[in-house]
Motif scaffolding. Sequence first.
Motif, PDB file in Angstrom:
ATOM      1  N   THR A 144     -16.309 -15.488  63.345  1.00 56.31           N
ATOM      2  CA  THR A 144     -15.883 -16.234  62.164  1.00 56.31           C
ATOM      3  C   THR A 144     -14.805 -15.481  61.388  1.00 56.31           C
ATOM      4  O   THR A 144     -13.834 -16.059  60.953  1.00 56.31           O
ATOM      5  N   THR A 145     -15.036 -14.165  61.208  1.00 61.83           N
ATOM      6  CA  THR A 145     -14.073 -13.405  60.430  1.00 61.83           C
ATOM      7  C   THR A 145     -12.919 -12.988  61.335  1.00 61.83           C
ATOM      8  O   THR A 145     -13.077 -12.138  62.180  1.00 61.83           O
ATOM      9  N   SER A 181     -20.262 -10.803  56.731  1.00 64.07           N
ATOM     10  CA  SER A 181     -19.605 -11.617  55.703  1.00 64.07           C
ATOM     11  C   SER A 181     -20.591 -12.023  54.623  1.00 64.07           C
ATOM     12  O   SER A 181     -20.270 -12.011  53.435  1.00 64.07           O
ATOM     13  N   ASP A 203     -14.574  -6.431  55.013  1.00 68.02           N
ATOM     14  CA  ASP A 203     -15.309  -7.145  56.054  1.00 68.02           C
ATOM     15  C   ASP A 203     -14.399  -7.243  57.266  1.00 68.02           C
ATOM     16  O   ASP A 203     -13.357  -7.882  57.234  1.00 68.02           O
ATOM     17  N   GLU A 234     -15.747 -16.037  55.036  1.00 66.89           N
ATOM     18  CA  GLU A 234     -16.359 -17.151  55.755  1.00 66.89           C
ATOM     19  C   GLU A 234     -17.540 -16.668  56.591  1.00 66.89           C
ATOM     20  O   GLU A 234     -17.453 -15.651  57.272  1.00 66.89           O
TER      21      GLU A 234
HETATM   22 MG    MG Z   1     -17.885 -12.448  59.446  1.00 62.18          MG
END
Ligand code: MG
Length: 373
Positions: A95-96, A76, A115, A88
């Motif tokens: 997180t993604t 990211s 991503d 993010e």
């Molecule tokens: Mg990520």
Amino acid sequence: MSALEEQITAIEDEIRNTQYNKATQGHIGRLRAKLAVLRLERETRAKGKGGGQGYAVRKSGHATVGLVGYPSVGKSTLLNRLTAAESETGAYDFTTVSIIPGMLRWGGASIQILDMPGLVPGASRGRGRGREVLAVVRSVDLILFLIDPEHTNLRALAAELEGAGVRINQRPPRIVVQKVDRGGLTVSSTVRLTHLAGGLASQIAREFGLHNGSIVFREDATADQLIDVLAGNRVYLPAILAVNKAELLTPSERTRLAAEVRPFEPTFVSARNGVALDTLVDHIGAALRFIRVYVKPPGQPADRDEPVILRSGATVSSLLERLPGDLGRTFKAAQVWGKSARFPGQTVGRDHVLSDEDVVTVLVARGSARVAA
Ligand SMILES: [Mg+2]
Ligand SMILES: Nc1nc2c(ncn2[C@@H]2O[C@H](COP(=O)(O)OP(=O)(O)O)[C@@H](O)[C@H]2O)c(=O)[nH]1
């Protein structure tokens, strides 16, 4: 575990525990074929249940690159650095959770970068939304693997893609399979077969239910290559590798890592510090093999300022799709100057393959507006 899962695991175990040599290669080939058939069955079932639908990602730009790597390697961060996207980032895994697109410009081409949620081991079997992510990976034009000093197991990452039917930096096998209703199965080859001699090819074909038809080998293919052709849902994608957080590596650690990941030639970057990102972008652009085609309206000079960006291997048809108007329908012929033309101004049809810096005039059928672009 379902009966299907149990069968798959049992065969995987047997393959792992069998030493590969001349005496066992036939047995292993048949096991691999059985395994491929069972995996196809698993895919079909997953689709039926609504799994494997994939994320809705709108493709845009001249090409799409999928950023593939373990969680927390900096995917990211890299996307945000390369593009105006806001993906993010965080010092923890996962997180993604959805796929974030960003757009990059390179020499007149716009390149979409996706991503992806970090791949985890077992993704191709459905872990961590793996199946959905992998479905998107199958649709990209280039894979950009990202690893970091803590996550260097590229082989395991590649294995997840392999499990999802993605073949990396390979060309499709030169094997032609035809199915007919009756008459048995014939196997022929234009080269000597060393991996699939002694009836193994037809045994593997039978595992896939191919009893009547022909298989023609134009190369000395392996059992896996034949299985890929018979399974029929493989995609062949180019891939490059970048190592992120490279500022944490000493020169000798870099050298060691580069040796480990051969035949990849990694670009060492620091997404956070913005180091070597231009080099990486150049590698991405080169790997996508763009070509520039100039359109020349009849009787006028070519438009040298605004090339049409296509991918290597593109035909006149691909050019027509990118030009305004209904040229797909009104097209009569094209004239070509440049590397793909046998002589300047050669008249060609839709299937003609264009080269970088070709100049093309599109001729339309009488009665329709004469000029392209
Ligand atoms: Mg990520
Ligand atoms: N040392 C170092 N840390 C980085 C670099 N790029 C990203 N990070 C950190 O690595 C962590 C994970 O980054 P993120 O982009 O969320 O990784 P992702 O899970 O692969 O998307 C964050 O704490 C980032 O700040 C880098 O080049 N060097």
